[in-house]
Scaffold this active site. Structure first.
Site, PDB file in Angstrom:
ATOM      1  N   LYS A   1       0.769  -1.054  -0.080  1.00 53.04           N
ATOM      2  CA  LYS A   1      -0.026  -0.080  -0.169  1.00 53.04           C
ATOM      3  C   LYS A   1       1.045   1.324  -0.111  1.00 53.04           C
ATOM      4  CE  LYS A   1      -3.949   0.564   0.382  1.00 53.04           C
ATOM      5  NZ  LYS A   1      -4.976   0.661   1.331  1.00 53.04           N
TER       6      LYS A   1
ATOM      7  N   ASP B   1       4.690  -3.367  11.077  1.00 52.76           N
ATOM      8  CA  ASP B   1       3.161  -2.664  11.143  1.00 52.76           C
ATOM      9  C   ASP B   1       2.701  -2.363  12.358  1.00 52.76           C
ATOM     10  OD1 ASP B   1       3.443  -5.432  11.437  1.00 52.76           O
ATOM     11  OD2 ASP B   1       1.375  -6.024  10.448  1.00 52.76           O
TER      12      ASP B   1
END
Length: 243
Positions: A13, A103
């Site tokens: 992303k 993350d």
């Protein structure tokens, strides 16, 4: 201006911000990417934008070198991975940052600067639940992701075929489609709520949802606040801390 990249097990992303408005682009995660392939795939998204830094969260180490080359050769920009953390910004409870998914760290950074006490449910390839209290990452829980749970069930049971997951308004399914929908959707709802109740029995924590599989569970998790692209927002915070 900077380009932000969340390298997950399923998707890459990308995001950048112009006049307080984020623009995003998603590519599938492939381990055979070259920097030229990335440049070609991102040509219409990046256009002629100039970036000072490429800020990266990666849980796929095999792509890191390609990303560095892509930043250097095609973007002509510096690259910054999540590779350090300040205890006063986010306390990892004595753990090394390398032992925690970047993350999770990016999401925890986003939360720690905005909430005193928050539980985050990240619905991606895996379902990750973690708790941040007073800028301290208490720990995390990792379970199979919603979509992967469904696909694993279909692929391993010979008599089951793919169905449209839609939650029936009853507790028991009257057919295979309803039964699978209850098992996957309501099963994950109970898994998430069960852990939330254990972590926050008094109901004092802020509950936040993020991740690409949120759409599968939004009907059963509508009481919680959804934050789109939390990792990207956390990467922006990371840059502001370490620039």
């Amino acid at each position: 201006m900077n380009l932000y990249l969340d390298i997950g097990n399923t998707n890459l992303k990308f995001g950048y911000e112009i006049e307080n408005q984020f623009h995003f682009y998603t590519l599938p995660t492939l381990e055979n990417y070259t920097c030229d392939m990335l440049s070609k795939n991102l040509e219409s998204f990046i256009k002629k934008q100039k970036f000072n830094y490429l800020i990266v969260s990666s849980v796929v180490p095999s792509l890191n070198l390609v990303i560095k080359d892509f930043a250097s050769i095609h973007l002509k920009s510096k690259v910054m991975f999540i590779d350090k953390i300040k205890k006063e910004i986010l306390n990892l409870n004595g753990r090394e940052h390398s032992s925690i998914g970047s993350d999770i760290i990016a999401n925890a950074l986003y939360v720690s600067s905005r909430y005193e006490d928050a539980i985050v449910i990240s619905l991606g390839t895996a379902t990750v639940i973690f708790h941040v209290v007073s800028k301290r990452l208490e720990g995390a829980i990792i379970a199979p992701g919603v979509k992967n749970s469904y696909l694993s069930l279909i692929q391993s049971a010979k008599k089951l075929s793919e169905v449209i997951l839609k939650l029936p308004r009853k507790n028991l399914g009257g057919n295979t489609q309803e039964a699978i929908s209850l098992g996957i959707l309501k099963g994950n709802f109970h898994l998430i709520n069960g852990f939330i109740n254990e972590l926050d029995p008094k109901g004092k924590s802020k509950i936040l949802i993020t991740g690409g599989n949120y759409g599968m569970l939004k009907d059963v998790l509508k009481d919680y606040e959804y934050v789109d692209n939390m990792v990207i927002l956390g990467l922006k915070d990371y840059y502001e801390i370490f620039k």
